[in-house]
Scaffold this motif. Structure first.
Motif, PDB file in Angstrom:
ATOM      1  N   GLN A 197       0.917  -1.259   0.201  1.00 40.98           N
ATOM      2  CA  GLN A 197      -0.052   0.000  -0.006  1.00 40.98           C
ATOM      3  C   GLN A 197       0.818   1.275   0.115  1.00 40.98           C
ATOM      4  O   GLN A 197       0.445   2.121  -0.639  1.00 40.98           O
ATOM      5  CB  GLN A 197      -0.949   0.076   1.093  1.00 40.98           C
ATOM      6  N   SER A 200       2.187   1.905  -3.571  1.00 47.39           N
ATOM      7  CA  SER A 200       1.158   2.450  -4.390  1.00 47.39           C
ATOM      8  C   SER A 200       0.722   3.618  -4.288  1.00 47.39           C
ATOM      9  O   SER A 200       0.110   4.372  -4.922  1.00 47.39           O
ATOM     10  CB  SER A 200      -0.035   1.184  -4.148  1.00 47.39           C
ATOM     11  N   ALA A 225      -4.744  -4.515  -0.620  1.00 40.13           N
ATOM     12  CA  ALA A 225      -3.966  -3.342  -0.188  1.00 40.13           C
ATOM     13  C   ALA A 225      -3.787  -2.074  -1.284  1.00 40.13           C
ATOM     14  O   ALA A 225      -3.517  -1.092  -1.096  1.00 40.13           O
ATOM     15  CB  ALA A 225      -2.725  -3.603   0.504  1.00 40.13           C
ATOM     16  N   SER A 229      -6.203   1.341  -2.867  1.00 38.29           N
ATOM     17  CA  SER A 229      -5.645   2.547  -2.108  1.00 38.29           C
ATOM     18  C   SER A 229      -6.127   3.410  -3.072  1.00 38.29           C
ATOM     19  O   SER A 229      -6.584   3.229  -4.382  1.00 38.29           O
ATOM     20  CB  SER A 229      -4.241   2.340  -2.146  1.00 38.29           C
TER      21      SER A 229
END
Length: 229
Positions: A197, A200, A225, A229
């Motif tokens: 995450q 990202s 995750a 996001s």
């Protein structure tokens, strides 16, 4: 039709590593956007075509990252060709590509091929040793490589590769800030949903690889995750 602009999360499978049918099923049904098949060493025509045949049972797009011309297998949905921008062994910038095109250039379907500008930053990575990558780059040098790939060479992908080590999110952010059209891929050391995450936030596409073979449960958690996001 492959649309990399929609990829947020991809799994990378190494033909030279063992994965059970059960784990492969979980990976292919996980909701990831694509499967990339590729590795640095031990990749052959036989183990690549075997992995392709196993992934082909699923609807997931399957892409070959070409690291070895002898292991190029027909039948993938798309092909990614890396150029290691910070390689100090010149054959990994263009020489290997020219050799491959001399032999197979007339057979290439260019609408099924994209080039990746690799920046390898982990000195312990097998890919770094193989290519002689200059990994001791400061942020301004990394951004300059990004501009080279994005604005000068017009490559569709800039791939920031830490290969086995978790990278610095601030470097990912800084690199992303100078890219105008290239899609930023991040790969390396992601072993948890939190790490996936975090990357990202800046990378357009997060590539998850080694943890598949270390902890399948953690690997699967990275999909939500990233895509949530």
């Amino acid at each position: 039709m492959i649309n990399m602009e929609e990829w947020r999360h991809v799994f990378k499978l190494d033909p030279d590593k063992e994965i059970s049918d059960e784990h492969l099923d979980k990976i292919c049904e996980s909701g990831t956007d694509a499967i990339i098949v590729g590795g640095t060493s031990g990749v052959s025509f036989d183990n690549t075509i075997d992995l392709l045949a196993r992934v082909r049972r699923y609807l997931i797009p399957c892409i070959l990252e070409v690291s070895n011309v002898q292991a190029v297998v027909p039948g993938f949905d798309y092909y990614l060709v890396p150029i290691v921008l910070n390689a100090e062994k010149s054959e990994w910038i263009f020489q290997r590509h020219v050799e491959g095109l001399m032999e197979y250039g007339s057979l290439v379907k260019w609408n099924e091929v994209a080039t990746e500008g690799y920046i390898i930053l982990n000195p312990e990575a097998e890919a770094a040793r193989l290519t002689g990558a200059k990994t001791s780059l400061d942020t301004e040098e990394i951004k300059a490589y990004g501009r080279l790939a994005d604005q000068m060479l017009k490559l569709p992908i800039v791939y920031l590769e830490y290969s086995g080590a978790y990278g610095d999110p601030e470097i990912v952010r800084q690199l992303k800030s100078v890219l105008h059209q290239a899609r930023l891929f991040y790969g390396g050391g992601i072993r948890s949903a939190d790490q996936a995450q975090e990357m990202s936030n800046w990378a357009d596409t997060v590539v998850v690889g080694n943890v598949i073979y270390e902890d399948i449960g953690q690997a699967l958690k990275t999909v939500a995750a990233v895509k949530g996001s």
